[in-house]
Design a protein around this motif. Structure first.
Motif, PDB file in Angstrom:
ATOM      1  N   ASP A 189       0.840  -1.192   0.000  1.00  0.00           N
ATOM      2  CA  ASP A 189       0.000   0.000   0.000  1.00  0.00           C
ATOM      3  C   ASP A 189       0.881   1.251   0.000  1.00  0.00           C
ATOM      4  O   ASP A 189       2.110   1.156  -0.083  1.00  0.00           O
ATOM      5  CB  ASP A 189      -0.997  -0.020   1.169  1.00  0.00           C
ATOM      6  CG  ASP A 189      -0.334   0.041   2.538  1.00  0.00           C
ATOM      7  OD1 ASP A 189       0.866   0.398   2.625  1.00  0.00           O
ATOM      8  OD2 ASP A 189      -1.011  -0.266   3.539  1.00  0.00           O
ATOM      9  N   THR A 190       0.262   2.409   0.098  1.00  0.00           N
ATOM     10  CA  THR A 190       1.010   3.673   0.007  1.00  0.00           C
ATOM     11  C   THR A 190       1.969   3.868   1.175  1.00  0.00           C
ATOM     12  O   THR A 190       2.904   4.661   1.079  1.00  0.00           O
ATOM     13  CB  THR A 190       0.038   4.867  -0.056  1.00  0.00           C
ATOM     14  OG1 THR A 190      -0.856   4.802   1.066  1.00  0.00           O
ATOM     15  CG2 THR A 190      -0.764   4.840  -1.352  1.00  0.00           C
ATOM     16  N   ASP A 191       1.754   3.134   2.261  1.00  0.00           N
ATOM     17  CA  ASP A 191       2.654   3.214   3.415  1.00  0.00           C
ATOM     18  C   ASP A 191       3.734   2.142   3.376  1.00  0.00           C
ATOM     19  O   ASP A 191       4.532   2.023   4.311  1.00  0.00           O
ATOM     20  CB  ASP A 191       1.857   3.091   4.723  1.00  0.00           C
ATOM     21  CG  ASP A 191       0.887   4.239   4.919  1.00  0.00           C
ATOM     22  OD1 ASP A 191       1.250   5.381   4.570  1.00  0.00           O
ATOM     23  OD2 ASP A 191      -0.227   3.993   5.407  1.00  0.00           O
ATOM     24  N   GLY A 192       3.739   1.351   2.316  1.00  0.00           N
ATOM     25  CA  GLY A 192       4.747   0.305   2.190  1.00  0.00           C
ATOM     26  C   GLY A 192       4.379  -0.986   2.905  1.00  0.00           C
ATOM     27  O   GLY A 192       5.183  -1.913   2.968  1.00  0.00           O
ATOM     28  N   LYS A 193       3.165  -1.074   3.402  1.00  0.00           N
ATOM     29  CA  LYS A 193       2.721  -2.286   4.091  1.00  0.00           C
ATOM     30  C   LYS A 193       2.263  -3.326   3.073  1.00  0.00           C
ATOM     31  O   LYS A 193       1.608  -2.998   2.079  1.00  0.00           O
ATOM     32  CB  LYS A 193       1.566  -1.946   5.033  1.00  0.00           C
ATOM     33  CG  LYS A 193       1.039  -3.134   5.810  1.00  0.00           C
ATOM     34  CD  LYS A 193      -0.108  -2.737   6.714  1.00  0.00           C
ATOM     35  CE  LYS A 193      -0.688  -3.939   7.413  1.00  0.00           C
ATOM     36  NZ  LYS A 193      -1.861  -3.596   8.244  1.00  0.00           N
ATOM     37  N   GLY A 194       2.615  -4.582   3.322  1.00  0.00           N
ATOM     38  CA  GLY A 194       2.232  -5.656   2.419  1.00  0.00           C
ATOM     39  C   GLY A 194       0.729  -5.836   2.352  1.00  0.00           C
ATOM     40  O   GLY A 194       0.033  -5.756   3.374  1.00  0.00           O
ATOM     41  N   VAL A 195       0.235  -6.101   1.145  1.00  0.00           N
ATOM     42  CA  VAL A 195      -1.191  -6.307   0.920  1.00  0.00           C
ATOM     43  C   VAL A 195      -1.365  -7.544   0.032  1.00  0.00           C
ATOM     44  O   VAL A 195      -0.751  -7.644  -1.029  1.00  0.00           O
ATOM     45  CB  VAL A 195      -1.828  -5.090   0.209  1.00  0.00           C
ATOM     46  CG1 VAL A 195      -3.295  -5.363  -0.095  1.00  0.00           C
ATOM     47  CG2 VAL A 195      -1.669  -3.836   1.034  1.00  0.00           C
ATOM     48  N   GLY A 196      -2.187  -8.486   0.481  1.00  0.00           N
ATOM     49  CA  GLY A 196      -2.464  -9.668  -0.325  1.00  0.00           C
ATOM     50  C   GLY A 196      -3.416  -9.341  -1.462  1.00  0.00           C
ATOM     51  O   GLY A 196      -4.377  -8.595  -1.272  1.00  0.00           O
ATOM     52  N   LEU A 197      -3.164  -9.893  -2.633  1.00  0.00           N
ATOM     53  CA  LEU A 197      -3.984  -9.605  -3.804  1.00  0.00           C
ATOM     54  C   LEU A 197      -4.734 -10.823  -4.333  1.00  0.00           C
ATOM     55  O   LEU A 197      -5.391 -10.741  -5.372  1.00  0.00           O
ATOM     56  CB  LEU A 197      -3.099  -9.031  -4.926  1.00  0.00           C
ATOM     57  CG  LEU A 197      -2.358  -7.732  -4.592  1.00  0.00           C
ATOM     58  CD1 LEU A 197      -1.481  -7.313  -5.761  1.00  0.00           C
ATOM     59  CD2 LEU A 197      -3.337  -6.619  -4.230  1.00  0.00           C
ATOM     60  N   CYS A 198      -4.644 -11.945  -3.636  1.00  0.00           N
ATOM     61  CA  CYS A 198      -5.297 -13.158  -4.110  1.00  0.00           C
ATOM     62  C   CYS A 198      -6.796 -13.125  -3.807  1.00  0.00           C
ATOM     63  O   CYS A 198      -7.219 -12.640  -2.761  1.00  0.00           O
ATOM     64  CB  CYS A 198      -4.657 -14.393  -3.479  1.00  0.00           C
ATOM     65  SG  CYS A 198      -2.988 -14.682  -4.089  1.00  0.00           S
ATOM     66  N   LYS A 199      -7.564 -13.671  -4.734  1.00  0.00           N
ATOM     67  CA  LYS A 199      -9.020 -13.692  -4.614  1.00  0.00           C
ATOM     68  C   LYS A 199      -9.518 -14.754  -3.638  1.00  0.00           C
ATOM     69  O   LYS A 199     -10.600 -14.637  -3.077  1.00  0.00           O
ATOM     70  CB  LYS A 199      -9.603 -13.948  -6.004  1.00  0.00           C
ATOM     71  CG  LYS A 199     -11.100 -13.978  -6.091  1.00  0.00           C
ATOM     72  CD  LYS A 199     -11.548 -14.274  -7.519  1.00  0.00           C
ATOM     73  CE  LYS A 199     -13.050 -14.377  -7.635  1.00  0.00           C
ATOM     74  NZ  LYS A 199     -13.465 -14.774  -8.997  1.00  0.00           N
ATOM     75  N   ALA A 200      -8.740 -15.821  -3.437  1.00  0.00           N
ATOM     76  CA  ALA A 200      -9.194 -16.980  -2.662  1.00  0.00           C
ATOM     77  C   ALA A 200      -9.640 -16.594  -1.254  1.00  0.00           C
ATOM     78  O   ALA A 200      -8.961 -15.843  -0.554  1.00  0.00           O
ATOM     79  CB  ALA A 200      -8.102 -18.032  -2.589  1.00  0.00           C
ATOM     80  N   SER A 201     -10.777 -17.163  -0.863  1.00  0.00           N
ATOM     81  CA  SER A 201     -11.283 -16.961   0.492  1.00  0.00           C
ATOM     82  C   SER A 201     -10.755 -18.025   1.445  1.00  0.00           C
ATOM     83  O   SER A 201     -10.690 -17.815   2.657  1.00  0.00           O
ATOM     84  CB  SER A 201     -12.806 -16.995   0.499  1.00  0.00           C
ATOM     85  OG  SER A 201     -13.280 -18.251   0.011  1.00  0.00           O
TER      86      SER A 201
END
Length: 198
Positions: free
Chosen positions: A117-129
């Protein structure tokens, strides 16, 4: 229509106890969810190249050019697009076979399976629930520091943004004091129950 991606990492093929457990789960899951499309990816048959220097160089060049639609990233795109994921891998050397490690390295692609994200924090992008990891072990390792595989998969679930990561296993299958078939049968029953609500 739901898409379930089955990642088969069972090096011994159809002789594998892990694969037998996974097939049982998938058969029951398909029966309970007939609308689901199950796609199998056999990492032993696909044989993706390890991240050797020349592979990384090509990957970096394509990524820097924004060419994430290239074949090199197909496995990552497939993983990111799945609604649910099942991974089957035997317990080897405290972890899992190298073929699965290569696959996991190849699908870990910024802006496909994870990002920042804009703060450099990791963000998961996978659709799987949900993600289910299925394994069998010769001894008793679950919940101990020697089970590196479970920690690895849990961590990747966080990294990829998959909120529900579960585990199905059968242990003690190489202990001569045990009734191996009874242990595997009990795991099959757990697979049946899990398939109903996964």
């Amino acid at each position: 229509m739901e898409n379930l991606l089955f990642i088969n990492s069972c090096v011994r093929g159809e002789k594998s106890r892990t694969l037998k457990l996974a097939r049982r789960f998938l058969t029951r899951y398909q029966a309970a969810h007939p609308e689901t499309v199950i796609t199998e990816r056999d990492v032993c048959a696909d044989r993706l190249q390890p991240q050797y220097p020349e592979v990384l160089a090509e990957r970096d060049e394509l990524w820097n050019a924004g060419q994430l639609d290239q074949p090199m990233f197909e496995a990552a795109r497939q993983f990111a697009a799945a609604d649910k994921i099942v991974i089957a891998a035997p317990f080897w050397d405290l972890s899992f076979p190298a073929a699965l490690k290569i696959y996991l390295e190849r699908i870990s692609v910024t802006d496909i399976t994870f990002g920042y994200d804009t703060d450099g924090k990791g963000v998961g992008l996978c659709k799987a629930s949900k993600l289910l990891y299925i394994t069998t072990r010769g001894g008793y390792y679950a919940g101990t520091p020697l089970d590196i595989a479970t920690a690895h998969i849990k961590g990747l679930g966080v990294m990829y943004g998959i909120p529900d990561v579960r585990f199905l296993d059968a242990e003690g299958l190489d202990d001569i004091r045990n009734d191996k078939q009874a242990l595997l049968d009990a795991a099959m029953e757990r697979a049946d129950a899990l398939a109903e609500e996964f």
